[in-house]
Design an enzyme around this catalytic site. Structure first.
Site, PDB file in Angstrom:
ATOM      1  N   ARG A  88       0.822  -1.220   0.000  1.00  0.00           N
ATOM      2  CA  ARG A  88       0.000   0.000   0.000  1.00  0.00           C
ATOM      3  C   ARG A  88       0.854   1.269   0.000  1.00  0.00           C
ATOM      4  O   ARG A  88       0.437   2.296  -0.552  1.00  0.00           O
ATOM      5  CB  ARG A  88      -0.933  -0.016   1.221  1.00  0.00           C
ATOM      6  CG  ARG A  88      -2.029   1.067   1.204  1.00  0.00           C
ATOM      7  CD  ARG A  88      -3.025   0.841   2.326  1.00  0.00           C
ATOM      8  NE  ARG A  88      -4.156   1.763   2.274  1.00  0.00           N
ATOM      9  CZ  ARG A  88      -4.374   2.746   3.142  1.00  0.00           C
ATOM     10  NH1 ARG A  88      -3.529   2.938   4.148  1.00  0.00           N
ATOM     11  NH2 ARG A  88      -5.425   3.530   3.026  1.00  0.00           N
ATOM     12  N   ILE A 114      -7.372   7.576  -0.707  1.00  0.00           N
ATOM     13  CA  ILE A 114      -7.270   6.117  -0.795  1.00  0.00           C
ATOM     14  C   ILE A 114      -8.056   5.570   0.393  1.00  0.00           C
ATOM     15  O   ILE A 114      -7.892   6.027   1.526  1.00  0.00           O
ATOM     16  CB  ILE A 114      -5.796   5.654  -0.774  1.00  0.00           C
ATOM     17  CG1 ILE A 114      -5.683   4.130  -0.863  1.00  0.00           C
ATOM     18  CG2 ILE A 114      -5.056   6.171   0.442  1.00  0.00           C
ATOM     19  CD1 ILE A 114      -4.242   3.642  -0.985  1.00  0.00           C
ATOM     20  N   SER A 115      -8.961   4.635   0.135  1.00  0.00           N
ATOM     21  CA  SER A 115      -9.879   4.162   1.170  1.00  0.00           C
ATOM     22  C   SER A 115      -9.158   3.385   2.260  1.00  0.00           C
ATOM     23  O   SER A 115      -8.052   2.859   2.067  1.00  0.00           O
ATOM     24  CB  SER A 115     -10.960   3.272   0.545  1.00  0.00           C
ATOM     25  OG  SER A 115     -11.733   4.001  -0.378  1.00  0.00           O
ATOM     26  N   LYS A 116      -9.790   3.308   3.419  1.00  0.00           N
ATOM     27  CA  LYS A 116      -9.244   2.544   4.538  1.00  0.00           C
ATOM     28  C   LYS A 116      -9.084   1.082   4.141  1.00  0.00           C
ATOM     29  O   LYS A 116      -9.947   0.520   3.455  1.00  0.00           O
ATOM     30  CB  LYS A 116     -10.187   2.644   5.740  1.00  0.00           C
ATOM     31  CG  LYS A 116     -10.344   4.029   6.307  1.00  0.00           C
ATOM     32  CD  LYS A 116     -11.492   4.110   7.292  1.00  0.00           C
ATOM     33  CE  LYS A 116     -11.291   3.191   8.486  1.00  0.00           C
ATOM     34  NZ  LYS A 116     -12.347   3.408   9.513  1.00  0.00           N
TER      35      LYS A 116
END
Length: 273
Positions: A88, A114-116
């Site tokens: 990530r 950017i999503s969790k």
């Protein structure tokens, strides 16, 4: 006045020879070998794991992230393995690398995030519960709305046969293209366009997932969902106070809709920029 009897010092001072030593040598002296130390250092370096992630122990951080996901109830093994395989921190700004494996959304520019990890993992796990995915053992043909920085597309490529990802913001589309090229991600088609329209040329899709939320799921997405396919997307909650994840399955009889947990996504917009 009495003269100082000590001799005046001289500069530079003369060095007196050291007294001779009579220690016997048992054999010829070992030659000086500075290269020996270099060889040992190189040997030690080869035994060490190469550093990565701006000095961070990112593999260990990834493993801890995945363990947290397990504890939080994510049990789909292909999803967890994908989270282990895709770094990530490669998809966020280097200044945020230390936060890459925390369960938090991070800015990627242009007001987008950017999503969790927990939300991404949950959405992918729910996709795996679709009829076609259960039968095939993978997500099949996937359409992703909102490529962003490319992280979720890279994850989807680990568990799908084909990924079509659409981004309406050209700078993010170009960013994702560069990031995914570094990852050597295969069978991903990145499109710059209006995600609200989907991408009919590759329809129908076994799995559709959106990284942005609107008032409701656009009918164009439903029309491109295969029979036996599943769609997961954020939409406005029934009480209008926030967003929820909506799960829609397409069967021979029509569409079956389920409302999941509360979430917070960037707004879904039409058009390109």
């Amino acid at each position: 006045m009495t003269a100082d009897p000590r001799p005046k010092g001289r500069f530079p001072a003369a060095l007196k020879p050291a007294p001779a030593r009579t220690t016997a040598l048992k054999g010829p002296p070992e030659p000086l070998r500075p290269q020996r130390l270099l060889a040992e250092a190189a040997r030690d370096a080869r035994r060490m794991t190469p550093a990565s992630g701006l000095g961070l122990d990112t593999p260990a951080m990834q493993r801890r992230m995945v363990e947290r996901l397990r504890l939080d109830g994510v049990h789909c093994e292909p999803v967890l393995q994908a989270m282990l395989a895709v770094p990530r921190h490669h998809f966020v700004d280097s200044a945020l690398a230390a936060q890459a494996y925390e369960d938090t959304s991070l800015p990627i520019g242009l007001g987008q995030t950017i999503s969790k990890p927990s939300v991404v993992a949950r959405m992918m796990e729910w996709l795996f519960l679709g009829a076609n995915a259960r039968r095939q053992g993978h997500l099949g043909k996937v359409m992703e709305i909102g490529t962003g920085c490319g992280y979720q597309a890279a994850l989807l490529a680990q568990v799908a046969r084909q990924v079509t990802s659409i981004e309406r913001l050209q700078p993010l589309h170009e960013l994702a293209r560069r990031q995914l090229a570094r990852q050597s991600a295969m069978h991903i088609q990145l499109l710059y366009g209006d995600g609200m329209l989907g991408h009919p040329p590759r329809a129908p899709y076994d799995s559709i997932v959106s990284a942005a939320g609107g008032e409701d799921v656009p009918p164009t997405w439903l029309a491109q969902l295969a029979v036996g396919g599943r769609l997961v997307a954020p939409a406005r909650s029934p009480d209008g106070r926030g967003q929820v994840l909506v799960v829609i399955d397409r069967t021979d009889q029509g569409f079956h809709r389920t409302v999941g947990e509360m979430v917070q996504f960037v707004p879904l917009k039409s058009g390109v920029c």
